[in-house]
Design a protein around this motif. Structure first.
Motif, PDB file in Angstrom:
ATOM      1  N   SER A  40      59.025  23.327  -2.332  1.00 24.67           N
ATOM      2  CA  SER A  40      58.918  22.754  -3.667  1.00 24.67           C
ATOM      3  C   SER A  40      59.263  23.788  -4.722  1.00 24.67           C
ATOM      4  N   GLY A  68      55.112  15.880  -7.936  1.00 19.77           N
ATOM      5  CA  GLY A  68      54.380  15.546  -6.724  1.00 19.77           C
ATOM      6  C   GLY A  68      54.212  16.680  -5.744  1.00 19.77           C
ATOM      7  N   THR A  69      54.308  17.949  -6.230  1.00 22.26           N
ATOM      8  CA  THR A  69      54.152  19.088  -5.322  1.00 22.26           C
ATOM      9  C   THR A  69      52.804  19.049  -4.612  1.00 22.26           C
ATOM     10  N   LYS A  70      51.739  18.843  -5.374  1.00 26.81           N
ATOM     11  CA  LYS A  70      50.394  18.839  -4.800  1.00 26.81           C
ATOM     12  C   LYS A  70      50.263  17.760  -3.731  1.00 26.81           C
ATOM     13  N   GLU A  71      50.789  16.559  -4.030  1.00 23.88           N
ATOM     14  CA  GLU A  71      50.690  15.457  -3.072  1.00 23.88           C
ATOM     15  C   GLU A  71      51.476  15.757  -1.801  1.00 23.88           C
ATOM     16  N   ARG A  72      52.656  16.366  -1.951  1.00 26.54           N
ATOM     17  CA  ARG A  72      53.458  16.674  -0.761  1.00 26.54           C
ATOM     18  C   ARG A  72      52.796  17.742   0.106  1.00 26.54           C
ATOM     19  N   GLU A 128      49.546  18.348   0.317  1.00 25.45           N
ATOM     20  CA  GLU A 128      48.397  17.730   0.983  1.00 25.45           C
ATOM     21  C   GLU A 128      48.840  16.827   2.121  1.00 25.45           C
ATOM     22  N   ARG A 129      49.936  16.088   1.918  1.00 17.56           N
ATOM     23  CA  ARG A 129      50.427  15.201   2.964  1.00 17.56           C
ATOM     24  C   ARG A 129      50.929  16.007   4.151  1.00 17.56           C
ATOM     25  N   ALA A 172      47.178  24.545  -5.854  1.00 19.62           N
ATOM     26  CA  ALA A 172      47.188  23.773  -7.096  1.00 19.62           C
ATOM     27  C   ALA A 172      46.880  24.678  -8.296  1.00 19.62           C
ATOM     28  N   SER A 210      47.938  17.203   6.039  1.00 18.93           N
ATOM     29  CA  SER A 210      47.259  16.080   6.687  1.00 18.93           C
ATOM     30  C   SER A 210      47.988  15.645   7.957  1.00 18.93           C
ATOM     31  N   GLY A 232      44.693  23.765  -0.401  1.00 20.24           N
ATOM     32  CA  GLY A 232      45.404  22.934  -1.365  1.00 20.24           C
ATOM     33  C   GLY A 232      44.943  23.205  -2.784  1.00 20.24           C
TER      34      GLY A 232
END
Length: 244
Positions: free
Chosen positions: A102, A114-118, A120-121, A229, A124, A225
């Motif tokens: 990112s 959406g860096t944080k979401e990517r 975390e995904r 962030a 996960s 994460g």
């Protein structure tokens, strides 16, 4: 005279476990052998999984000690992240790798939507993959625990059917005639329980240990994460502070 003869015949039966097995019908023997093999496999899987979890916990302890010393995450990524050898390092590698990609996608991480979401995904998905690897073949324990008693019961029913057929053929209800055949049949149920009870206990124990380790991975992913962030937010605020 007939009673004396049948009693003498019954007395010649070897009532040891091996003797009962050798005298059993081929169907009952097949059931017993299958259950014994299943029991051996259950213990082999259990020992392998306990060893795997023990190594994963030990490696996780070492890695977390390094991580929380406050050193550079980039240096830690070079040592562990590029070729992770245990689940916690794999989670770290997934998060750090996604964050770096990112970063390279723009002039700074905060410019990437959406860096944080990517991140975390990515962590996960890695946790799910690592836990699937740890829990692989554990379903055999659950299947053995639920099915083995019924398989043993099938062998018992088959053996008792043969015993009653033999009783009818000999036209005698003397206990010496009946007992060996019934004992052979009941041995199948006993072996079924010997396979099922440890399988259930081991499965429940391993499931509990796996769930605890999965929670540990998820906790680390959440903390890591949050660290990424905060770094992203700091990078986003730096240009504004410089402009002011």
């Amino acid at each position: 005279m007939n009673n004396v003869t049948t009693a003498a015949l019954g007395a010649t039966h070897d009532m040891s476990v091996l003797g009962l097995f050798m005298m059993a019908d081929w169907v009952v023997k097949t059931v017993m052998i299958g259950l014994l093999l299943a029991s051996i496999i259950v213990w082999a899987i259990a020992f392998d999984k306990y060893g795997q979890l023990r190594r994963a916990k030990r490696d996780a302890d070492t890695f977390e000690d390094e991580f929380w010393k406050g050193g550079s995450v980039d240096e830690l990524y070079k040592r562990h992240g590029e070729a992770p050898t245990h689940p916690l390092a794999a989670v770290f590698s997934a998060g750090m790798g996604e964050w770096r990609r990112s970063t390279e996608a723009g002039t700074s991480p905060f410019l990437v939507v959406g860096t944080k979401e990517r991140v975390e995904r990515a962590m996960s998905v890695t946790i799910q993959r690592e836990m699937e690897r740890i829990e692989k073949r554990m379903t055999f324990l659950a299947s053995t625990g639920s099915a083995a008693p019924f398989v043993g019961l099938f062998g018992t029913v088959w053996g008792i059917m043969n015993s009653f057929t033999a009783i009818a053929g000999m036209q005698s209800t003397n206990l010496a005639v009946v007992a060996p055949g019934i004992a052979e049949a009941l041995l199948a149920t006993a072996i079924g329980l010997v396979a099922a009870i440890p399988a259930v206990i081991l499965y429940n124990s391993l499931s509990s240990e796996s769930a605890k380790f999965a929670g540990r991975l998820e906790g680390f992913a959440a903390e890591f994460g949050a660290i990424l962030a905060r770094q992203t937010e700091a990078a986003a605020q730096a240009p504004r502070a410089a402009a002011e």
